[in-house]
Write a protein that holds these residues in place. Structure first.
Motif, mmCIF file in Angstrom:
data_model
loop_
_atom_site.group_PDB
_atom_site.id
_atom_site.type_symbol
_atom_site.label_atom_id
_atom_site.label_comp_id
_atom_site.label_asym_id
_atom_site.label_seq_id
_atom_site.Cartn_x
_atom_site.Cartn_y
_atom_site.Cartn_z
ATOM 1 N N LEU A 38 1.146 -0.778 0.263
ATOM 2 C CA LEU A 38 -0.082 0.236 0.068
ATOM 3 C C LEU A 38 0.526 1.623 0.149
ATOM 4 C CD1 LEU A 38 -2.898 -0.895 2.559
ATOM 5 C CD2 LEU A 38 -3.287 -0.736 -0.135
ATOM 6 N N ILE A 39 1.922 1.503 0.486
ATOM 7 C CA ILE A 39 2.788 2.047 0.634
ATOM 8 C C ILE A 39 3.128 2.639 -0.749
ATOM 9 C CG2 ILE A 39 4.939 3.140 1.357
ATOM 10 C CD1 ILE A 39 4.547 1.957 4.177
ATOM 11 N N HIS A 40 3.725 1.529 -1.430
ATOM 12 C CA HIS A 40 4.396 1.721 -2.411
ATOM 13 C C HIS A 40 2.987 2.031 -4.166
ATOM 14 C CE1 HIS A 40 8.594 0.124 -2.239
ATOM 15 N NE2 HIS A 40 7.998 -0.323 -1.562
ATOM 16 N N GLY A 41 1.841 0.931 -3.635
ATOM 17 C CA GLY A 41 0.973 1.910 -4.841
ATOM 18 C C GLY A 41 0.467 3.284 -4.555
ATOM 19 N N LYS A 42 -0.017 3.251 -3.173
ATOM 20 C CA LYS A 42 -0.321 4.812 -2.895
ATOM 21 C C LYS A 42 1.308 6.259 -3.866
ATOM 22 C CE LYS A 42 -1.132 8.373 0.433
ATOM 23 N NZ LYS A 42 -1.019 8.763 2.221
ATOM 24 N N ALA A 43 1.824 5.916 -3.321
ATOM 25 C CA ALA A 43 3.212 6.781 -3.775
ATOM 26 C C ALA A 43 3.517 6.666 -5.059
ATOM 27 C CB ALA A 43 4.726 6.136 -3.633
ATOM 28 N N PHE A 44 3.223 5.461 -5.974
ATOM 29 C CA PHE A 44 3.140 5.595 -7.645
ATOM 30 C C PHE A 44 1.146 6.175 -7.764
ATOM 31 C CE2 PHE A 44 1.712 3.567 -11.351
ATOM 32 C CZ PHE A 44 3.041 3.761 -12.079
ATOM 33 N N ALA A 45 0.629 5.338 -7.274
ATOM 34 C CA ALA A 45 -0.532 6.753 -7.589
ATOM 35 C C ALA A 45 -0.729 7.931 -7.266
ATOM 36 C CB ALA A 45 -1.901 6.173 -6.738
ATOM 37 N N LEU A 46 -0.071 8.545 -6.718
ATOM 38 C CA LEU A 46 -0.045 9.661 -6.379
ATOM 39 C C LEU A 46 0.868 10.503 -7.224
ATOM 40 C CD1 LEU A 46 -0.791 13.060 -5.010
ATOM 41 C CD2 LEU A 46 1.253 12.264 -3.375
ATOM 42 N N SER A 47 2.386 9.704 -8.302
ATOM 43 C CA SER A 47 3.123 10.545 -8.288
ATOM 44 C C SER A 47 3.254 10.818 -9.542
ATOM 45 C CB SER A 47 5.097 9.949 -8.449
ATOM 46 O OG SER A 47 5.242 10.047 -6.865
ATOM 47 N N ILE A 48 2.485 9.475 -10.400
ATOM 48 C CA ILE A 48 2.474 9.369 -11.583
ATOM 49 C C ILE A 48 0.762 9.899 -12.278
ATOM 50 C CG2 ILE A 48 1.216 7.264 -12.170
ATOM 51 C CD1 ILE A 48 3.648 7.993 -13.955
ATOM 52 N N ARG A 49 0.032 10.371 -11.243
ATOM 53 C CA ARG A 49 -1.247 11.313 -11.554
ATOM 54 C C ARG A 49 -0.490 12.592 -12.521
ATOM 55 N NH1 ARG A 49 -5.902 11.361 -11.260
ATOM 56 N NH2 ARG A 49 -7.506 13.904 -11.344
ATOM 57 N N ALA A 178 -8.889 11.022 -20.932
ATOM 58 C CA ALA A 178 -8.233 9.953 -21.391
ATOM 59 C C ALA A 178 -7.945 9.702 -19.964
ATOM 60 C CB ALA A 178 -7.503 10.017 -22.663
ATOM 61 N N GLY A 179 -8.271 8.715 -18.882
ATOM 62 C CA GLY A 179 -7.477 7.778 -17.879
ATOM 63 C C GLY A 179 -7.282 8.890 -16.528
ATOM 64 N N MET A 180 -8.273 9.919 -16.736
ATOM 65 C CA MET A 180 -8.104 10.697 -15.636
ATOM 66 C C MET A 180 -8.844 10.332 -14.411
ATOM 67 S SD MET A 180 -7.039 13.768 -16.023
ATOM 68 C CE MET A 180 -7.754 14.804 -15.179
ATOM 69 N N ARG A 181 -8.980 9.391 -14.449
ATOM 70 C CA ARG A 181 -10.370 8.072 -12.640
ATOM 71 C C ARG A 181 -8.599 7.738 -11.916
ATOM 72 N NH1 ARG A 181 -14.341 3.076 -12.037
ATOM 73 N NH2 ARG A 181 -13.990 3.184 -9.380
ATOM 74 N N ARG A 182 -8.626 8.450 -10.665
ATOM 75 C CA ARG A 182 -7.391 8.076 -10.381
ATOM 76 C C ARG A 182 -7.044 7.047 -9.989
ATOM 77 N NH1 ARG A 182 -5.600 12.130 -6.483
ATOM 78 N NH2 ARG A 182 -6.613 14.635 -7.005
ATOM 79 N N ILE A 183 -5.942 6.196 -10.242
ATOM 80 C CA ILE A 183 -5.867 5.469 -9.754
ATOM 81 C C ILE A 183 -6.039 4.320 -8.501
ATOM 82 C CG2 ILE A 183 -3.561 3.463 -9.825
ATOM 83 C CD1 ILE A 183 -2.057 4.986 -11.693
ATOM 84 N N ASP A 184 -7.441 3.422 -8.317
ATOM 85 C CA ASP A 184 -7.061 2.945 -7.293
ATOM 86 C C ASP A 184 -6.861 1.636 -7.226
ATOM 87 O OD1 ASP A 184 -9.521 2.201 -8.372
ATOM 88 O OD2 ASP A 184 -10.411 2.699 -7.645
ATOM 89 N N TYR A 185 -6.243 0.842 -8.384
ATOM 90 C CA TYR A 185 -5.852 -0.151 -8.394
ATOM 91 C C TYR A 185 -7.612 -1.480 -7.958
ATOM 92 C CZ TYR A 185 -1.161 1.629 -7.450
ATOM 93 O OH TYR A 185 -0.049 2.644 -6.948
ATOM 94 N N ARG A 186 -8.601 -1.410 -8.690
ATOM 95 C CA ARG A 186 -10.012 -1.657 -8.851
ATOM 96 C C ARG A 186 -9.700 -1.376 -7.636
ATOM 97 N NH1 ARG A 186 -8.656 -6.813 -13.193
ATOM 98 N NH2 ARG A 186 -7.605 -5.235 -14.481
#
Length: 203
Positions: A38-49, A178-186
């Motif tokens: 979750l730490i990695h997932g959160k960091a990636f989702a925020l940074s790549i946005r 295009a792809g603007m929904r925030r990453i939430d890993y489904r």
């Protein structure tokens, strides 16, 4: 899978209505493996946005320069302003992040993905280039030539002649989000299924 995060959520019998798994009420009770993910997932989702927003800002900007019967398109100019505001907001999120993105161990992040069998070589190269810039300059990247070139080259590599940056027809039919929904890993799907299962168990 009995050791998966969804299985643990269902096993605790507690349903939630949060946007991401790292906001879950029971996060502190998750296993060390899931905590790390979750730490990695959160960091990636925020940074790549930021790259996602720029990926929409650039064609919006390009579309705003087109003319229809000699008349500028004010609605597209408003779209440009909206995405610029979105990018500024993303920069503020990066600055305010609770888990400092600059301290994120990206090598460990990619290794976790590789251990699952994921093929991420090309994606990792793009993402790492973006993240290097994002962590250094974040909000200023919207007008940065290197960041724009990175995003443009990525789309052309993926879409070829259908890229919105080189194909006027693709630009015309672009959805403008295009792809603007925030990453939430489904996570939204996981929550829905978990809620159905927990409700069924209590019936």
């Amino acid at each position: 899978m009995p050791d998966s995060l969804p299985a643990r959520v269902v096993g605790r019998g507690v349903t939630t209505d949060v946007d991401t798994p790292w906001e879950h009420l029971l996060r502190a009770d998750f296993s060390p493996v899931h905590q790390e993910q979750l730490i990695h997932g959160k960091a990636f989702a925020l940074s790549i946005r930021g790259a996602v927003i720029l990926h929409n800002f650039m064609p919006a900007e390009q579309k705003a320069t087109l003319k229809q019967g000699g008349v500028a398109q004010p609605e597209t100019e408003l779209l440009v302003d909206r995405y610029r505001d979105e990018f500024t907001g993303w920069g503020a999120e990066m600055e305010e992040a609770t888990e400092e993105p600059a301290a994120w161990n990206r090598n460990r992040f990619w290794q976790i993905l590789l251990d699952t069998g994921a093929r991420v070589t090309r994606t990792a190269a793009f993402a790492d280039s973006w993240l290097d810039m994002a962590l250094a300059r974040n909000a200023a990247l919207i007008d940065d030539a290197s960041a724009r070139r990175l995003v443009r080259d990525r789309e052309i590599h993926l879409k070829g002649k259908l890229s919105r940056f080189t194909n006027e027809r693709s630009l015309e039919i672009w959805s403008e989000a295009a792809g603007m929904r925030r990453i939430d890993y489904r996570w939204s799907t996981v929550q829905m299924l978990a809620r159905d299962i927990v409700d069924g168990m209590g019936a």
